[in-house]
Design an enzyme around this catalytic site. Structure first.
Site, mmCIF file in Angstrom:
data_model
loop_
_atom_site.group_PDB
_atom_site.id
_atom_site.type_symbol
_atom_site.label_atom_id
_atom_site.label_comp_id
_atom_site.label_asym_id
_atom_site.label_seq_id
_atom_site.Cartn_x
_atom_site.Cartn_y
_atom_site.Cartn_z
ATOM 1 N N GLY A 238 23.184 -30.384 34.035
ATOM 2 C CA GLY A 238 22.961 -29.740 32.714
ATOM 3 C C GLY A 238 24.022 -29.988 31.763
ATOM 4 O O GLY A 238 25.099 -31.006 32.301
ATOM 5 N N ASP B 187 19.829 -23.496 20.394
ATOM 6 C CA ASP B 187 19.405 -24.894 20.847
ATOM 7 C C ASP B 187 18.076 -24.997 21.433
ATOM 8 O O ASP B 187 17.914 -25.211 22.508
ATOM 9 C CB ASP B 187 20.371 -25.391 21.860
ATOM 10 C CG ASP B 187 20.250 -26.753 22.265
ATOM 11 O OD1 ASP B 187 19.482 -27.644 21.626
ATOM 12 O OD2 ASP B 187 21.060 -27.277 23.021
ATOM 13 N N LYS C 47 0.619 -1.213 0.139
ATOM 14 C CA LYS C 47 -0.029 0.049 -0.032
ATOM 15 C C LYS C 47 0.823 1.225 0.044
ATOM 16 O O LYS C 47 0.188 2.472 -0.345
ATOM 17 C CB LYS C 47 -0.610 0.094 1.298
ATOM 18 C CG LYS C 47 -2.011 -0.978 1.193
ATOM 19 C CD LYS C 47 -2.759 -1.405 0.130
ATOM 20 C CE LYS C 47 -4.036 -0.658 0.011
ATOM 21 N NZ LYS C 47 -4.751 -0.947 -1.071
HETATM 22 C C1 7G9 Z 1 17.579 -23.109 36.135
HETATM 23 C C2 7G9 Z 1 16.818 -22.528 36.915
HETATM 24 C C3 7G9 Z 1 14.416 -26.461 38.632
HETATM 25 C C4 7G9 Z 1 13.572 -26.909 39.596
HETATM 26 C C5 7G9 Z 1 13.352 -28.125 39.773
HETATM 27 C C6 7G9 Z 1 13.876 -29.103 39.275
HETATM 28 C C7 7G9 Z 1 14.707 -28.711 38.366
HETATM 29 C C8 7G9 Z 1 15.254 -27.690 37.925
HETATM 30 C C9 7G9 Z 1 14.927 -31.353 39.339
HETATM 31 C C10 7G9 Z 1 14.230 -32.723 39.367
HETATM 32 O O1 7G9 Z 1 13.209 -32.911 40.258
HETATM 33 C C11 7G9 Z 1 18.570 -26.755 35.354
HETATM 34 C C12 7G9 Z 1 18.566 -27.384 34.238
HETATM 35 C C13 7G9 Z 1 18.735 -28.642 34.002
HETATM 36 C C14 7G9 Z 1 18.810 -28.847 36.604
HETATM 37 N N1 7G9 Z 1 18.910 -29.348 32.891
HETATM 38 C C15 7G9 Z 1 19.563 -29.008 31.799
HETATM 39 N N2 7G9 Z 1 15.745 -23.200 37.630
HETATM 40 C C16 7G9 Z 1 15.664 -24.584 37.583
HETATM 41 N N3 7G9 Z 1 16.696 -25.267 36.966
HETATM 42 C C17 7G9 Z 1 17.563 -24.546 36.232
HETATM 43 N N4 7G9 Z 1 14.855 -25.214 38.251
HETATM 44 O O2 7G9 Z 1 13.646 -30.352 39.504
HETATM 45 C C18 7G9 Z 1 12.595 -34.320 40.605
HETATM 46 N N5 7G9 Z 1 18.405 -25.291 35.475
HETATM 47 C C19 7G9 Z 1 18.888 -29.421 35.286
HETATM 48 C C20 7G9 Z 1 18.608 -27.594 36.735
HETATM 49 C C21 7G9 Z 1 19.147 -29.900 30.770
HETATM 50 C C22 7G9 Z 1 19.909 -29.636 29.448
HETATM 51 O O3 7G9 Z 1 20.132 -28.028 31.753
HETATM 52 F F1 7G9 Z 1 18.682 -22.659 35.392
#
Ligand code: 7G9
Length: 653
Positions: free
Chosen positions: A407, A517, A53
């Site tokens: 992680g 990612d 337009k």
């Molecule tokens: C982060 C900020 C969080 C809360 C509960 C939880 C896991 C994480 C775990 C199992 O319980 C983070 C990233 C990964 C762990 N994985 C990877 N907040 C949280 N996590 C963060 N909260 O429960 C039964 N990071 C694992 C924690 C996979 C690629 O990064 F930055």
């Protein structure tokens, strides 16, 4: 198609070439490239750009700035709220575009209206970027509209009349003059101003408005370092400098100055933000969750409906039949005279008046409105870093409370900063990251701040291993959250997750920042079920060939488009492909994409043009949105801004 810097749907005001030509507003798709600002018809049915337009060459633009809206425009100048006709480009449903800005070029101002302040800010910023080089000539501008043959700011009747307010425009950043009081001496006239004065007497000069931005604190804020200014909820502050996106320099009523997190304040354009019962951006399911949590008879929330320009009142009542209680959502109805009502034909001029009435009379609602329920107190948003200018965090300020998992870079812990603020602490396993490069980049990433990005708070680099400190998300990673479907999600809730992620990605896109990612495993969920994108850009610092090489065993092949797998060509459009896969993960409640295939079969599958099937939970429309992300040609995929529009259109109230 390439070279697009921004595209958005805005309202365009007719340019009123003659004083008598009618004023109208049309929805147009605006597209900004390095050389042109163009606007198109937009085909809402097909989600495509229609015929062009108009356009303005960038090098004809002299400057870009906000416009101060009219406080009480006469009816003939009111913004359209609704349109009955539906010829192309006319408004077909109620929508609001309350944020005007002007693009001034040799033919005069082009007025454009944005739906959100964020979008307006982003466009003005980008426009200023592309026009930076040469607009030092324009020293004055009109802060208000040109309408019916005159400027509302100064009553001048020539469209080319000299601006009535000074702007300083070195490198394209335009700031209104601070204050008359600060500079007592009148400013010397610019050469053009002299010319104007001699050619024609100016109308009596109206008092130049002092356009210092005022804001109101939505949350209290306790300073985290010596640069910061405390905020008191409900108090007014003057903005002195908006230099940094996330932190503004402000002055309080006692004259104290310091930095404040800009997401803790509002420009108070939306007068409802002042009310405790108003939660602007809350969704239906968030409102239900919050009201159930409070479990108070007559608990209520007023929120913006997902259909722009409408409001919804959500009311909670205890029920003998249902142990969970009942939540009802009432759309605020509006009459053609602009009055509003809720459950019965009892009319009010304003929403606050209507709410006051229903606090005393249930009048057809499941309960009268007894308790305003607010998420505001509990959920002050994250700040970009822990205090202005702080990106190095002191180890001694951290308390480790619980291991969350592992992680890419090692163990992640939940903890507190200064014993009070929840944080996630990533302890970076030595040898897993190019640390120096990351630390340099972290300073940039700290400035990325969006409600749907997991905020980077800072780094601890004085000792090894180094830590990365981020916002803590109590519901953990999205992939697990989806898979543990003890809680059954409605299609609408799944769409809201997609919307959250898409909003964050549109923000990254506008900042030319790639995620690289994007996948459900890299998103996290907070206590309110809000989804946020984590680990943006981090893959560049991973020291593990299995992860970084597209031939490696840990490379996210199933989330990658052909051009990444074949030529490692990353772009916003490769993030868009991943986003489509992520939508598919969400609508399958966390299935593995192409789960019957191994990695090389996945490659064959997509290079043959085959794609993931439609998940049962996804309607044809939703499937069409994810499918559009998987076009072979990157340029044919939509932008995140477009995707966000499409997703919003599918969310219902
Ligand atoms: C982060 C900020 C969080 C809360 C509960 C939880 C896991 C994480 C775990 C199992 O319980 C983070 C990233 C990964 C762990 N994985 C990877 N907040 C949280 N996590 C963060 N909260 O429960 C039964 N990071 C694992 C924690 C996979 C690629 O990064 F930055």
């Amino acid at each position: 198609m390439s070279g697009i810097i921004l595209e958005s749907i805005f309202l365009k005001r007719s340019q009123q070439k003659k004083k008598t030509s009618p004023l109208n507003f049309k929805k147009r798709l605006f597209v900004l490239t390095e050389t042109k600002l163009s606007y198109f018809e937009y085909d809402f049915e097909r989600g495509r750009r229609g015929s062009k337009k108009g356009s303005v060459d960038i090098d004809r633009i002299t400057f870009v700035e906000k416009v101060i809206p009219e406080q009480a425009p006469p009816p003939e100048r009111q913004m359209p709220q609704r349109s009955d006709e539906d010829e192309t480009g006319q408004l077909s449903k109620i929508e609001r575009f309350p944020y005007p800005f002007q693009v001034v070029y040799d033919e005069g101002p082009l007025y454009v209206f944005a739906p959100t302040e964020e979008l307006r800010r982003r466009w003005i910023h980008q426009l200023k970027n592309v026009i930076t080089s040469k607009n030092d000539v324009m020293r004055k501008y009109h802060p208000k509209f040109w309408i019916d043959g005159q400027y509302l700011c100064c009553a001048q009747t020539s469209k080319n009349a000299m601006g009535c307010q000074i702007l300083t425009s070195s490198n394209g950043s335009i700031k209104p003059v601070r204050s008359r009081r600060m500079s007592k001496k009148p400013l010397p006239p610019t050469p053009t101003e002299e010319k104007e004065k001699t050619s024609r007497p100016l109308p009596p000069e109206p008092p130049v408005q002092e356009e210092m931005k005022k804001v109101v604190a939505l949350y209290g804020y306790t300073p985290m370092n010596a640069n910061d200014l405390p905020l008191q909820k409900g108090e007014e502050y003057l903005i002195l400098e908006e230099g940094n996106q996330a932190w503004w320099r402000a002055r309080d009523k006692n004259g104290q100055e310091g930095y404040i997190p800009n997401n803790y304040v509002t420009e108070a354009r939306d007068p409802l933000e002042m009310y405790e019962w108003y939660s602007k951006n809350m969704t239906r399911s968030q409102a239900e969750q919050l009201l159930k949590g409070e479990d108070k008879e007559g608990g209520f929330i007023v929120r913006e409906s997902s259909k722009a320009g409408k409001y919804t009142v959500s009311v909670y009542a205890k029920s003998t039949a249902e142990p969970q209680g009942l939540t009802r959502h009432y759309v605020v109805c509006q009459t053609s005279q602009g009055q509003c009502y809720l459950a019965e034909k009892h009319l009010f001029d304003t929403i606050p008046e209507m709410i006051t009435y229903h606090q005393h009379n249930s009048a057809g609602l499941i309960s009268r409105l007894k308790y305003p329920v607010s998420s505001k107190k509990k959920n002050a948003p994250s700040t970009a870093g822990l205090g202005y200018g702080s990106w190095e965090i002191d180890h001694k300020d951290l308390t480790f409370l619980k291991e969350l998992g592992s992680g890419q870079f090692g163990v992640v812990q939940y903890g507190k900063w200064r014993g009070q603020y929840d944080v996630a602490i990533k302890m970076i396993r030595e040898g897993s990251m190019s640390e120096d490069e990351f630390i340099e980049e972290a300073k940039v990433m700290m400035n990325l701040s969006h409600e749907n990005l997991v905020q980077l708070y800072g780094v601890c680099t004085k000792e090894r291993p180094i830590f990365i400190i981020t916002e803590y998300m109590s519901n953990g990673c999205l992939l697990n959250y989806l898979q543990e479907s003890r809680r059954r999600f409605s299609a609408n809730e799944l769409l809201e997750m997609c919307r959250d992620i898409c909003a964050a990605m549109a923000y990254l896109e506008s900042n030319q920042f790639l995620h690289r990612d994007l996948a459900a495993r890299n998103c996290l969920v907070n206590e309110n079920g809000i989804v946020k994108v984590a680990d943006f850009g981090l893959s560049r610092y991973v020291l593990d060939d299995e992860y970084t090489s597209s031939l490696g065993a840990k490379f996210p092949i199933r989330w990658s488009p052909p051009e990444v797998l074949l030529f490692s060509k990353f772009s916003s459009k490769s993030d868009v492909w991943s986003f489509g896969i992520l939508m598919w993960e969400i609508f399958t409640l966390g299935k593995m994409p192409y789960d019957r295939f191994n990695n090389s079969e996945v490659m064959d599958h997509i290079t043959k043009g085959l794609r993931l099937y439609r998940p049962q939970m996804a309607t044809e429309n939703i499937y069409a949105i994810m499918y559009s992300c998987w076009h072979d040609k990157p340029d044919e995929r939509p932008s995140f801004l477009m995707l966000h529009n499409h997703i919003m259109d599918q969310i219902d109230e």
